[in-house]
Design a protein around this motif. Structure first.
Motif, PDB file in Angstrom:
ATOM      1  N   CYS A 249     -12.550 -15.477   1.843  1.00 41.34           N
ATOM      2  CA  CYS A 249     -11.172 -14.982   1.852  1.00 41.34           C
ATOM      3  C   CYS A 249     -10.929 -14.077   3.047  1.00 41.34           C
ATOM      4  CB  CYS A 249     -10.849 -14.253   0.550  1.00 41.34           C
ATOM      5  SG  CYS A 249     -10.605 -15.372  -0.844  1.00 41.34           S
TER       6      CYS A 249
ATOM      7  N   THR B  19      -4.920 -14.784  -0.577  1.00 37.46           N
ATOM      8  CA  THR B  19      -6.123 -14.248   0.040  1.00 37.46           C
ATOM      9  C   THR B  19      -6.274 -12.759  -0.253  1.00 37.46           C
ATOM     10  OG1 THR B  19      -6.043 -15.914   1.788  1.00 37.46           O
ATOM     11  CG2 THR B  19      -7.291 -13.915   2.259  1.00 37.46           C
TER      12      THR B  19
ATOM     13  N   CYS C 290      -7.379 -12.429  -3.715  1.00 36.36           N
ATOM     14  CA  CYS C 290      -8.782 -12.839  -3.786  1.00 36.36           C
ATOM     15  C   CYS C 290      -9.695 -11.673  -3.425  1.00 36.36           C
ATOM     16  CB  CYS C 290      -9.019 -14.016  -2.843  1.00 36.36           C
ATOM     17  SG  CYS C 290     -10.745 -14.514  -2.660  1.00 36.36           S
TER      18      CYS C 290
END
Length: 97
Positions: free
Chosen positions: A13, A53, A56
């Motif tokens: 990520c 992202t 994440c």
């Protein structure tokens, strides 16, 4: 996914983040700029994937709670990529015909 390798997922990520900030690739001259629909769907896809992202990283790097936003944003990004792909195919078909 969480049990697989959280450190590797977080690393992936982190690597993805800068890539998602890249602008829409410019076509070679003298090709026209991307149509507004394509540019918009591309920007929306990148924004959603960037949000996914960030979520994440919260979950896998920072060990924060998983509120579902990571999955929601990644799925939204994938949907927008499909819209972009369809618009590009349609534009290509118009150009060929």
């Amino acid at each position: 996914m969480r049990a697989a390798d959280p450190a590797a997922i977080a690393s992936g990520c982190e690597a993805l983040g800068p890539v998602l900030r890249e602008p829409f690739p410019a076509p070679p001259a003298p090709a026209p700029a991307p149509a507004p629909k394509i540019a918009t769907s591309w920007a929306e896809a990148l924004r959603a994937l960037e949000n996914g992202t960030r979520a994440c990283l919260v979950v896998f790097r920072d060990k924060g709670p998983d509120d579902g936003s990571m999955t929601k944003e990644f799925l939204k990004g994938l949907d927008q990529l499909e819209v972009t792909r369809t618009a590009l195919v349609e534009a290509q078909e118009r150009a060929v015909s």
